[in-house]
Design an enzyme around this catalytic site. Structure first.
Site, short mmCIF file in Angstrom:
data_model
loop_
_atom_site.label_atom_id
_atom_site.label_comp_id
_atom_site.label_asym_id
_atom_site.label_seq_id
_atom_site.Cartn_x
_atom_site.Cartn_y
_atom_site.Cartn_z
N HIS B 62 3.94 0.94 -3.22
CA HIS B 62 3.68 -0.33 -3.90
C HIS B 62 2.33 -0.86 -3.43
O HIS B 62 1.71 -0.28 -2.53
CB HIS B 62 4.81 -1.33 -3.68
CG HIS B 62 4.98 -1.80 -2.26
ND1 HIS B 62 5.32 -0.95 -1.23
CD2 HIS B 62 4.85 -3.04 -1.70
CE1 HIS B 62 5.41 -1.64 -0.11
NE2 HIS B 62 5.12 -2.91 -0.35
N HIS B 64 1.32 -3.75 -1.97
CA HIS B 64 1.11 -4.73 -0.91
C HIS B 64 -0.02 -4.27 0.00
O HIS B 64 -0.16 -3.08 0.28
CB HIS B 64 2.40 -4.93 -0.09
CG HIS B 64 3.24 -6.05 -0.60
ND1 HIS B 64 4.62 -6.04 -0.50
CD2 HIS B 64 2.91 -7.23 -1.19
CE1 HIS B 64 5.10 -7.17 -1.03
NE2 HIS B 64 4.08 -7.90 -1.45
N ASP B 66 -0.66 -4.16 3.11
CA ASP B 66 -0.46 -3.34 4.30
C ASP B 66 -0.17 -1.88 3.95
O ASP B 66 -0.15 -1.03 4.84
CB ASP B 66 0.64 -3.91 5.21
CG ASP B 66 1.96 -4.14 4.50
OD1 ASP B 66 1.97 -4.55 3.33
OD2 ASP B 66 3.02 -3.90 5.13
N HIS B 67 0.02 -1.58 2.66
CA HIS B 67 0.24 -0.19 2.23
C HIS B 67 -0.99 0.45 1.58
O HIS B 67 -0.98 1.65 1.30
CB HIS B 67 1.45 -0.10 1.29
CG HIS B 67 2.74 -0.47 1.97
ND1 HIS B 67 3.72 0.44 2.27
CD2 HIS B 67 3.18 -1.67 2.46
CE1 HIS B 67 4.72 -0.16 2.89
NE2 HIS B 67 4.41 -1.45 3.02
ZN LIG Z 1 5.73 -4.67 0.78
#
Ligand SMILES: [Zn+2]
Lengths: 90, 178
Positions: B62, B64, B66-67
């Site tokens: 996904h 977000h 932090d990814h």
């Molecule tokens: Zn997330």
């Protein structure tokens, strides 16, 4: 749940810990809300047990928090994942 | 050989021992998929002894931050290490992320780098696709499948890898699965 049924290894988000009483209220509130979109370490072990997963690897940890789980109802292996760990599937 | 190397086991909070989420799944000879590319992914691939230029397959769970914060760093890092192609697979929004974070902003610098001697396919032959829950494909003898997770309000996927009768699921972010 179907998607993880009987898998050998499950690497799963265990971010939603129970906030400690010592935390500042603002931080406590954020960690409480994490449960809306992250699993708790115990959720992960319960999912692994219910889905007959061979090995469950907990990840997405908050800094300075050691996840605690009761794995007595799970016959597989619980691994608290750390950076650079290598886990064999075969 | 069928294994997963955890490159980042942390959360958004910056941390020296727990980097942002990323993991490298490897099977057979050269079969691989990098799952997520949080901040620090390039350094962690190097720390794990992996060859940056050989990372050609990426699955993002996904969008977000932090990814994906490490994604532009990986595009550039792998390119300078000799990568000539890359396939990027993720949920709705993956193509848009690549377009905004990489293509839109870095195209001008990429053309300059190509003029300098970087191989054009290393930047141009990046195929990015949005896939739905239920998507599947064979890659180097491994069955890849995208499955459902619960991570509102994001479109998010889990990925399953099945190789020689054994399987692994990486959920990315998810609330308790029902
Ligand atoms: Zn997330």
């Amino acid at each position: 749940m179907q998607f993880v049924q009987d898998v050998d290894v499950l690497v799963i988000d265990a971010c939603a810990v129970t906030p400690g009483d010592d935390l500042a209220p603002a931080r406590r509130k954020i960690i409480q809300r994490l449960h809306e979109f992250h699993a708790s370490p115990q959720d992960c072990v319960d999912i692994a047990a219910a889905a007959n997963v061979g090995k469950v690897v907990l990840t997405h940890h908050l800094p300075g928090v050691m996840p605690e789980v009761d794995a007595s109802a799970y016959s597989g292996e619980v691994i608290i994942g750390n950076d650079l760990d290598v886990i064999d599937v075969i | 050989m069928f294994q997963i190397t955890l490159l980042g086991t942390g959360s958004p909070s910056p941390n020296l021992t727990r980097h942002h989420p990323a993991a490298l799944v490897e099977w057979g000879v050269g079969g691989h998929m990098l799952v997520d590319a949080g901040d620090g992914v390039v350094g962690q691939l190097l720390a794990a002894g992996k060859s940056l230029g050989a990372i050609e397959n990426i699955a993002l769970t996904h969008m977000h931050w932090d990814h994906i914060l490490g994604y532009p760093a990986l595009v550039w890092g792998g390119w300078s290490a000799g990568r000539n192609r890359m396939d990027v697979t993720g949920p709705v929004g993956t193509g848009d992320m690549h377009h905004q974070l990489v293509e839109n902003y870095y195209r001008e610098q990429a053309e300059w780098a190509i003029d300098l001697g970087f191989s054009r396919p290393g930047f141009d032959a990046i195929a990015v696709r949005d896939v739905p829950v239920g998507w599947s494909e064979m890659l180097d003898g491994c069955l890849l499948e995208a499955g459902p997770v619960h991570h509102p309000p994001m479109d998010a996927l889990a990925f399953k890898f099945t190789y020689q009768g054994h399987n692994l699921v990486v959920t990315g972010d998810t609330g308790a699965l029902r």
